[in-house]
Design a protein around this motif. Structure first.
Motif, PDB file in Angstrom:
ATOM      1  N   GLN A 216     -29.098  55.660  20.168  1.00  0.00           N
ATOM      2  CA  GLN A 216     -29.525  56.805  19.370  1.00  0.00           C
ATOM      3  C   GLN A 216     -28.785  56.888  18.035  1.00  0.00           C
TER       4      GLN A 216
ATOM      5  N   SER B 108     -34.534  62.034  16.118  1.00  0.00           N
ATOM      6  CA  SER B 108     -33.909  61.578  14.867  1.00  0.00           C
ATOM      7  C   SER B 108     -34.827  61.669  13.650  1.00  0.00           C
ATOM      8  N   PHE B 109     -36.093  62.044  13.866  1.00  0.00           N
ATOM      9  CA  PHE B 109     -37.069  61.965  12.777  1.00  0.00           C
ATOM     10  C   PHE B 109     -37.994  63.171  12.798  1.00  0.00           C
ATOM     11  N   ASN B 110     -38.181  63.785  11.639  1.00  0.00           N
ATOM     12  CA  ASN B 110     -39.029  64.979  11.545  1.00  0.00           C
ATOM     13  C   ASN B 110     -40.470  64.672  11.166  1.00  0.00           C
TER      14      ASN B 110
ATOM     15  N   ILE C 115     -32.885  55.412  10.271  1.00  0.00           N
ATOM     16  CA  ILE C 115     -33.864  56.370   9.721  1.00  0.00           C
ATOM     17  C   ILE C 115     -33.293  57.067   8.483  1.00  0.00           C
ATOM     18  N   ASP C 116     -32.012  57.422   8.527  1.00  0.00           N
ATOM     19  CA  ASP C 116     -31.380  58.081   7.378  1.00  0.00           C
ATOM     20  C   ASP C 116     -31.345  57.163   6.157  1.00  0.00           C
ATOM     21  N   VAL C 117     -31.116  55.865   6.390  1.00  0.00           N
ATOM     22  CA  VAL C 117     -31.057  54.911   5.287  1.00  0.00           C
ATOM     23  C   VAL C 117     -32.450  54.614   4.733  1.00  0.00           C
TER      24      VAL C 117
ATOM     25  N   GLN D 168     -35.363  56.336   5.190  1.00  0.00           N
ATOM     26  CA  GLN D 168     -36.100  57.539   4.766  1.00  0.00           C
ATOM     27  C   GLN D 168     -37.621  57.312   4.824  1.00  0.00           C
TER      28      GLN D 168
ATOM     29  N   LYS E 293     -30.678  56.854  14.401  1.00  0.00           N
ATOM     30  CA  LYS E 293     -30.482  57.910  13.389  1.00  0.00           C
ATOM     31  C   LYS E 293     -30.003  57.315  12.073  1.00  0.00           C
ATOM     32  N   ASN E 294     -29.060  56.378  12.131  1.00  0.00           N
ATOM     33  CA  ASN E 294     -28.527  55.771  10.909  1.00  0.00           C
ATOM     34  C   ASN E 294     -29.607  55.010  10.143  1.00  0.00           C
TER      35      ASN E 294
END
Length: 287
Positions: free
Chosen positions: A47, A95-97, A54-56, A58, A51-52
């Protein structure tokens, strides 16, 4: 649109990437990146890494192809199947909206009375089917605007996958190897490019919920293997029919299965290709 694809280096992932990069910015991820390919290493069981990444990246949209797809492997190792097929999808949701598209399977049905419409009652008979159904429910409970696309007997001639029925038949017969193929499992085999084309239209039309896609022909695996042999001008006499029971596999299989695609045919105004059309196109691509 920026689209992150998990499991992007399998046979469907390759076809989807090729199709979607015509219109979108594609970020391919996989647990292992094949030699010569570019992408981001991602294991959806982790997880923190999910998350990392997805954050990178975008992304605007995530397409999840990462899954434990070995039906017998899932039956033999149900905990791992749950970690990948269920927990992995939960990690993406947490982790994703944005919107997620999840690929699923006709194995959510019991195979008693197929082919199936989207509204038909689900009743998986294997661990694989159970985990894929659970992932559908997690996704749509998280957000009903997500999309589940069910497919069945996905095939291509991709060299990077071990799961290609087409390659197995062609390679076996080319090497004069006799093979046994079940004659009591009925589906409508689906070319990866057909599924990729329809998936692209689903994205463009912002579809949600559950949809089915399968190609036009319903037939058993033995008949499919013989079609492949004929198209590739190989010796179909090397193919022998066998029953599913005789194979004695760890996981039960739905026998009378397949997917009705009427909903997408109408909504997207598309035509299901025949196996002949698809095999001809694959052969033409090779020449």
């Amino acid at each position: 649109m920026r689209i992150l694809i998990t499991g992007a280096f399998g046979q469907l992932g390759i076809a989807l990437s090729q199709k979607l990069q015509e219109q979108h910015d594609i970020c391919r991820t996989g647990r292992n990146i094949p030699s010569g390919e570019t992408g981001i290493t991602l294991d959806i069981q982790n997880q923190i890494i999910v998350k990392n990444v997805i954050d990178v990246v975008q992304p605007d949209l995530i397409i999840n192809l990462a899954a434990m797809t070995s039906v017998d492997g899932c039956e033999s190792n149900p905990n791992l199947a749950k970690e990948i097929n269920i927990a992995g999808v939960q990690h993406l949701c947490d982790s994703f909206n944005g919107k997620i598209i999840q690929f699923s399977t006709d194995y959510v049905f019991d195979g008693e009375n197929g082919p199936y419409f989207e509204e038909d009652a689900v009743c998986p008979i294997s661990i694989y089917g159970e985990t894929k159904l659970a992932s559908e429910r997690i996704l749509l409970n998280h957000n009903p605007n997500h999309l589940v696309i069910r497919g069945n007997v996905i095939y291509d001639d991709s060299s990077t996958t071990k799961a290609s029925f087409l390659n197995w038949v062609v390679n076996s017969l080319t090497n004069q190897k006799e093979i046994n193929v079940v004659d009591d499992q009925i589906n409508n085999p689906t070319w990866t490019k057909s599924l990729a084309d329809v998936s692209s239209l689903c994205i463009n039309n912002n579809l949600s919920g559950i949809v089915h896609w399968g190609d036009a022909d319903y037939l058993n695996r033995f008949e499919f293997a013989k079609k492949i042999a004929d198209k590739y001008e190989l010796d179909s006499k090397l193919i022998s029919p066998i029953t599913t029971k005789e194979l004695n596999q760890p996981a039960p299989r739905p026998l009378k299965s397949g997917l009705k695609s009427d909903k997408l045919v109408e909504v997207l105004n598309v035509v299901q290709p025949s196996i002949d059309d698809c095999l001809n196109a694959i052969l033409q691509k090779k020449n």
